[in-house]
Motif scaffolding. Structure first.
Motif, PDB file in Angstrom:
ATOM      1  N   GLU A 142     -49.398 -11.523  34.187  1.00  0.00           N
ATOM      2  CA  GLU A 142     -48.019 -11.008  34.663  1.00  0.00           C
ATOM      3  C   GLU A 142     -48.084  -9.137  35.343  1.00  0.00           C
ATOM      4  O   GLU A 142     -47.177  -9.469  35.345  1.00  0.00           O
ATOM      5  CB  GLU A 142     -48.083 -10.166  33.080  1.00  0.00           C
ATOM      6  N   ALA A 143     -49.357  -9.181  35.065  1.00  0.00           N
ATOM      7  CA  ALA A 143     -48.914  -7.012  35.725  1.00  0.00           C
ATOM      8  C   ALA A 143     -49.183  -7.634  37.313  1.00  0.00           C
ATOM      9  O   ALA A 143     -48.374  -6.864  37.818  1.00  0.00           O
ATOM     10  CB  ALA A 143     -50.113  -7.038  35.650  1.00  0.00           C
ATOM     11  N   LEU A 144     -49.988  -8.719  37.972  1.00  0.00           N
ATOM     12  CA  LEU A 144     -49.314  -8.700  39.294  1.00  0.00           C
ATOM     13  C   LEU A 144     -47.567  -9.520  39.493  1.00  0.00           C
ATOM     14  O   LEU A 144     -47.477  -8.823  40.727  1.00  0.00           O
ATOM     15  CB  LEU A 144     -50.283 -10.290  39.645  1.00  0.00           C
ATOM     16  N   LYS A 145     -47.396 -10.066  38.787  1.00  0.00           N
ATOM     17  CA  LYS A 145     -46.127  -9.855  38.723  1.00  0.00           C
ATOM     18  C   LYS A 145     -44.980  -8.605  38.644  1.00  0.00           C
ATOM     19  O   LYS A 145     -44.287  -8.564  39.514  1.00  0.00           O
ATOM     20  CB  LYS A 145     -45.118 -11.197  37.588  1.00  0.00           C
ATOM     21  N   ARG A 146     -45.579  -7.641  38.086  1.00  0.00           N
ATOM     22  CA  ARG A 146     -44.768  -6.621  37.812  1.00  0.00           C
ATOM     23  C   ARG A 146     -45.565  -5.492  39.076  1.00  0.00           C
ATOM     24  O   ARG A 146     -44.912  -4.321  38.799  1.00  0.00           O
ATOM     25  CB  ARG A 146     -44.930  -6.128  36.507  1.00  0.00           C
ATOM     26  N   GLY A 147     -46.086  -5.901  39.703  1.00  0.00           N
ATOM     27  CA  GLY A 147     -47.122  -5.193  40.748  1.00  0.00           C
ATOM     28  C   GLY A 147     -47.799  -3.708  40.243  1.00  0.00           C
ATOM     29  O   GLY A 147     -47.946  -2.313  40.865  1.00  0.00           O
ATOM     30  N   VAL A 148     -48.347  -4.461  39.002  1.00  0.00           N
ATOM     31  CA  VAL A 148     -49.307  -3.403  38.402  1.00  0.00           C
ATOM     32  C   VAL A 148     -50.767  -3.963  38.312  1.00  0.00           C
ATOM     33  O   VAL A 148     -50.783  -4.803  38.116  1.00  0.00           O
ATOM     34  CB  VAL A 148     -49.652  -3.279  36.923  1.00  0.00           C
ATOM     35  N   HIS A 149     -52.209  -2.890  38.345  1.00  0.00           N
ATOM     36  CA  HIS A 149     -53.028  -3.289  38.602  1.00  0.00           C
ATOM     37  C   HIS A 149     -53.903  -3.551  37.599  1.00  0.00           C
ATOM     38  O   HIS A 149     -54.585  -2.028  36.465  1.00  0.00           O
ATOM     39  CB  HIS A 149     -54.205  -2.868  39.874  1.00  0.00           C
ATOM     40  N   LEU A 150     -54.760  -4.910  36.561  1.00  0.00           N
ATOM     41  CA  LEU A 150     -55.177  -4.835  35.740  1.00  0.00           C
ATOM     42  C   LEU A 150     -57.251  -4.201  36.630  1.00  0.00           C
ATOM     43  O   LEU A 150     -57.560  -5.306  36.608  1.00  0.00           O
ATOM     44  CB  LEU A 150     -55.654  -6.029  35.089  1.00  0.00           C
ATOM     45  N   VAL A 151     -57.674  -3.385  35.897  1.00  0.00           N
ATOM     46  CA  VAL A 151     -59.019  -2.936  36.041  1.00  0.00           C
ATOM     47  C   VAL A 151     -59.554  -2.742  34.774  1.00  0.00           C
ATOM     48  O   VAL A 151     -59.217  -2.700  33.979  1.00  0.00           O
ATOM     49  CB  VAL A 151     -59.373  -1.170  36.486  1.00  0.00           C
ATOM     50  N   LEU A 152     -61.358  -3.740  35.033  1.00  0.00           N
ATOM     51  CA  LEU A 152     -61.698  -3.874  34.143  1.00  0.00           C
ATOM     52  C   LEU A 152     -63.243  -2.425  34.418  1.00  0.00           C
ATOM     53  O   LEU A 152     -63.935  -2.522  34.662  1.00  0.00           O
ATOM     54  CB  LEU A 152     -62.712  -5.099  33.737  1.00  0.00           C
ATOM     55  N   ALA A 153     -63.126  -1.489  33.139  1.00  0.00           N
ATOM     56  CA  ALA A 153     -64.096  -0.601  33.036  1.00  0.00           C
ATOM     57  C   ALA A 153     -65.703  -1.111  32.067  1.00  0.00           C
ATOM     58  O   ALA A 153     -65.036  -0.951  30.826  1.00  0.00           O
ATOM     59  CB  ALA A 153     -63.821   1.086  32.678  1.00  0.00           C
ATOM     60  N   ALA A 154     -66.631  -0.508  32.724  1.00  0.00           N
ATOM     61  CA  ALA A 154     -67.504  -0.579  31.701  1.00  0.00           C
ATOM     62  C   ALA A 154     -67.799  -2.025  31.572  1.00  0.00           C
ATOM     63  O   ALA A 154     -68.158  -2.628  30.443  1.00  0.00           O
ATOM     64  CB  ALA A 154     -68.026   0.538  30.777  1.00  0.00           C
ATOM     65  N   PRO A 155     -67.941  -3.270  31.995  1.00  0.00           N
ATOM     66  CA  PRO A 155     -68.005  -4.639  31.066  1.00  0.00           C
ATOM     67  C   PRO A 155     -69.041  -4.954  30.621  1.00  0.00           C
ATOM     68  O   PRO A 155     -70.078  -4.414  31.671  1.00  0.00           O
ATOM     69  CB  PRO A 155     -67.468  -5.452  32.224  1.00  0.00           C
ATOM     70  N   SER A 156     -69.530  -5.627  29.436  1.00  0.00           N
ATOM     71  CA  SER A 156     -71.169  -5.646  29.154  1.00  0.00           C
ATOM     72  C   SER A 156     -71.575  -6.645  30.102  1.00  0.00           C
ATOM     73  O   SER A 156     -71.210  -7.798  30.679  1.00  0.00           O
ATOM     74  CB  SER A 156     -70.726  -5.532  28.400  1.00  0.00           C
ATOM     75  N   HIS A 157     -73.097  -7.024  30.605  1.00  0.00           N
ATOM     76  CA  HIS A 157     -73.858  -7.481  30.829  1.00  0.00           C
ATOM     77  C   HIS A 157     -73.323  -9.536  30.166  1.00  0.00           C
ATOM     78  O   HIS A 157     -72.994  -9.953  31.089  1.00  0.00           O
ATOM     79  CB  HIS A 157     -74.864  -8.348  30.960  1.00  0.00           C
ATOM     80  N   GLN A 158     -72.820  -8.820  29.117  1.00  0.00           N
ATOM     81  CA  GLN A 158     -72.241 -10.803  28.644  1.00  0.00           C
ATOM     82  C   GLN A 158     -70.950 -10.791  29.260  1.00  0.00           C
ATOM     83  O   GLN A 158     -70.517 -11.935  29.407  1.00  0.00           O
ATOM     84  CB  GLN A 158     -71.892 -10.576  26.951  1.00  0.00           C
ATOM     85  N   MET A 159     -70.083 -10.137  28.858  1.00  0.00           N
ATOM     86  CA  MET A 159     -69.216 -10.313  30.082  1.00  0.00           C
ATOM     87  C   MET A 159     -68.707 -10.593  31.151  1.00  0.00           C
ATOM     88  O   MET A 159     -68.114 -11.074  31.683  1.00  0.00           O
ATOM     89  CB  MET A 159     -68.150  -9.119  29.523  1.00  0.00           C
ATOM     90  N   ILE A 160     -69.075  -9.573  31.868  1.00  0.00           N
ATOM     91  CA  ILE A 160     -70.105  -9.998  33.516  1.00  0.00           C
ATOM     92  C   ILE A 160     -70.281 -11.880  33.701  1.00  0.00           C
ATOM     93  O   ILE A 160     -70.119 -12.202  34.293  1.00  0.00           O
ATOM     94  CB  ILE A 160     -70.536  -9.482  33.854  1.00  0.00           C
ATOM     95  N   ARG A 161     -71.391 -12.168  33.012  1.00  0.00           N
ATOM     96  CA  ARG A 161     -72.066 -13.710  32.738  1.00  0.00           C
ATOM     97  C   ARG A 161     -71.014 -14.576  32.346  1.00  0.00           C
ATOM     98  O   ARG A 161     -70.564 -15.507  33.449  1.00  0.00           O
ATOM     99  CB  ARG A 161     -72.956 -13.587  32.469  1.00  0.00           C
ATOM    100  N   LEU A 162     -70.077 -14.294  31.410  1.00  0.00           N
ATOM    101  CA  LEU A 162     -68.626 -15.493  31.131  1.00  0.00           C
ATOM    102  C   LEU A 162     -67.348 -15.052  32.367  1.00  0.00           C
ATOM    103  O   LEU A 162     -67.020 -16.451  32.783  1.00  0.00           O
ATOM    104  CB  LEU A 162     -67.987 -14.214  30.130  1.00  0.00           C
TER     105      LEU A 162
END
Length: 132
Positions: free
Chosen positions: A94-114
């Motif tokens: 939805e963000a891409l459709k609106r020209g907005v960029h979603l950024v993930l800050a400080a993802p955990s090791h578990q999040m990166i693995r997922l």
């Protein structure tokens, strides 16, 4: 995340709290600062909290002008399952459709693995911390 001591007959207590802005508490509100909105996540991004996560991100998205960033601060997020990931992926689209960029800050090791396991790691931009 708050978790009660677990033992026989004791139940784990979990929470997921989302807030936007550096000092916000209470219901989520969108705050744009220097062309970005920050959504701070605390606790678990799982099935029980997916609606709350989606509502917080949708609020930020509604207030974000085209060309801006929504930074999802994951520093205090303890866990993400497929429900939480699906929220991030749907809000990203939805963000891409609106020209907005979603950024993930400080993802955990578990999040990166997922993200790696599901092949969605290349869909997001990552930053190590949210800078004020």
């Amino acid at each position: 995340m708050e978790r009660a001591a677990q033992g026989r007959g004791q139940t784990a207590h979990r929470r997921c709290v989302m807030a936007t802005g550096a000092t916000h508490s209470g219901p989520p509100t969108a705050r744009t600062d220097r062309g970005r909105s920050v959504v701070r996540v605390s606790g678990e991004m799982d099935y029980e909290h997916a609606e709350e996560l989606h509502a917080s991100l949708a609020t930020a998205l509604d207030g974000a002008p085209a060309g801006s960033d929504i930074v999802v601060d994951l520093q205090n997020s303890s866990f993400c399952d497929s429900s939480g990931l699906n929220v991030l992926l749907s809000v990203r689209l939805e963000a891409l459709k609106r020209g907005v960029h979603l950024v993930l800050a400080a993802p955990s090791h578990q999040m990166i693995r997922l993200l790696e396991f599901t092949g969605s790691d290349d869909l997001f931009t990552y930053v190590p911390v949210v800078t004020d």
